[in-house]
Design a protein around this motif. Structure first.
Motif, mmCIF file in Angstrom:
data_model
loop_
_atom_site.group_PDB
_atom_site.id
_atom_site.type_symbol
_atom_site.label_atom_id
_atom_site.label_comp_id
_atom_site.label_asym_id
_atom_site.label_seq_id
_atom_site.Cartn_x
_atom_site.Cartn_y
_atom_site.Cartn_z
ATOM 1 N N GLY A 16 87.803 62.473 -29.941
ATOM 2 C CA GLY A 16 87.810 63.605 -29.198
ATOM 3 C C GLY A 16 89.060 64.052 -28.712
ATOM 4 N N LEU A 17 89.238 65.109 -27.904
ATOM 5 C CA LEU A 17 90.393 65.634 -27.443
ATOM 6 C C LEU A 17 90.329 66.083 -25.887
ATOM 7 C CD1 LEU A 17 90.858 68.985 -27.222
ATOM 8 C CD2 LEU A 17 90.458 68.542 -29.681
ATOM 9 N N ILE A 18 91.426 66.013 -25.092
ATOM 10 C CA ILE A 18 91.312 66.400 -23.992
ATOM 11 C C ILE A 18 92.652 67.344 -23.662
ATOM 12 C CG2 ILE A 18 91.626 65.832 -21.346
ATOM 13 C CD1 ILE A 18 90.493 63.374 -22.062
ATOM 14 N N ARG A 19 92.494 68.558 -23.493
ATOM 15 C CA ARG A 19 93.750 69.648 -23.359
ATOM 16 C C ARG A 19 93.619 70.248 -21.795
ATOM 17 N NH1 ARG A 19 94.510 75.295 -26.889
ATOM 18 N NH2 ARG A 19 96.319 75.562 -25.690
ATOM 19 N N ARG A 20 94.744 69.788 -21.249
ATOM 20 C CA ARG A 20 94.861 70.279 -19.987
ATOM 21 C C ARG A 20 95.784 71.778 -19.778
ATOM 22 N NH1 ARG A 20 94.805 64.613 -19.091
ATOM 23 N NH2 ARG A 20 93.021 64.118 -18.015
ATOM 24 N N THR A 21 95.388 72.728 -19.106
ATOM 25 C CA THR A 21 96.105 73.773 -18.899
ATOM 26 C C THR A 21 96.209 74.251 -17.429
ATOM 27 O OG1 THR A 21 94.275 75.190 -19.275
ATOM 28 C CG2 THR A 21 95.767 74.873 -21.006
ATOM 29 N N LEU A 39 89.776 71.077 -20.906
ATOM 30 C CA LEU A 39 88.771 71.126 -21.861
ATOM 31 C C LEU A 39 88.709 69.848 -22.566
ATOM 32 C CD1 LEU A 39 87.350 72.892 -24.300
ATOM 33 C CD2 LEU A 39 89.494 72.849 -25.387
ATOM 34 N N THR A 40 87.532 69.238 -22.658
ATOM 35 C CA THR A 40 87.192 68.326 -23.216
ATOM 36 C C THR A 40 86.284 68.378 -24.302
ATOM 37 O OG1 THR A 40 87.364 67.117 -20.886
ATOM 38 C CG2 THR A 40 86.218 65.594 -22.561
ATOM 39 N N VAL A 41 86.396 67.575 -25.495
ATOM 40 C CA VAL A 41 85.522 67.822 -26.723
ATOM 41 C C VAL A 41 85.587 66.445 -27.223
ATOM 42 C CG1 VAL A 41 85.406 68.844 -28.951
ATOM 43 C CG2 VAL A 41 86.392 70.076 -27.239
ATOM 44 N N ARG A 42 84.075 66.178 -27.576
ATOM 45 C CA ARG A 42 83.826 64.872 -28.190
ATOM 46 C C ARG A 42 82.991 64.884 -29.241
ATOM 47 N NH1 ARG A 42 80.988 60.996 -24.052
ATOM 48 N NH2 ARG A 42 79.419 62.528 -24.177
ATOM 49 N N VAL A 43 83.256 64.408 -30.342
ATOM 50 C CA VAL A 43 82.324 64.148 -31.575
ATOM 51 C C VAL A 43 82.047 62.855 -31.808
ATOM 52 C CG1 VAL A 43 82.766 64.802 -34.073
ATOM 53 C CG2 VAL A 43 84.276 66.078 -32.594
ATOM 54 N N THR A 44 80.762 62.940 -32.174
ATOM 55 C CA THR A 44 79.957 61.706 -32.433
ATOM 56 C C THR A 44 79.089 61.729 -33.563
ATOM 57 O OG1 THR A 44 78.052 61.880 -31.104
ATOM 58 C CG2 THR A 44 79.919 60.743 -29.976
#
Length: 53
Positions: free
Chosen positions: A23-28, A33-38
């Protein structure tokens, strides 16, 4: 000419570890924005943050 390609895993074997999640976490400013792939699928969320002081 010799075959120079070597498989990552010999035939008939399976890897002892596997990807569980990525996953990734992007802060602006003002948002996260949080995205998780399973193996079950992809989920994501956009959250408002408390703003800069």
């Amino acid at each position: 000419m010799a075959d120079l390609v070597t498989p990552a895993f010999p035939r008939g074997t399976t890897p002892s570890r596997r990807l569980v999640a990525a996953g990734l976490i992007r802060r602006t400013p003002g948002r996260t924005l949080t995205v998780r792939v399973t193996p079950a699928g992809v989920t994501g969320a956009i959250a408002k943050t408390g703003g800069a002081r």
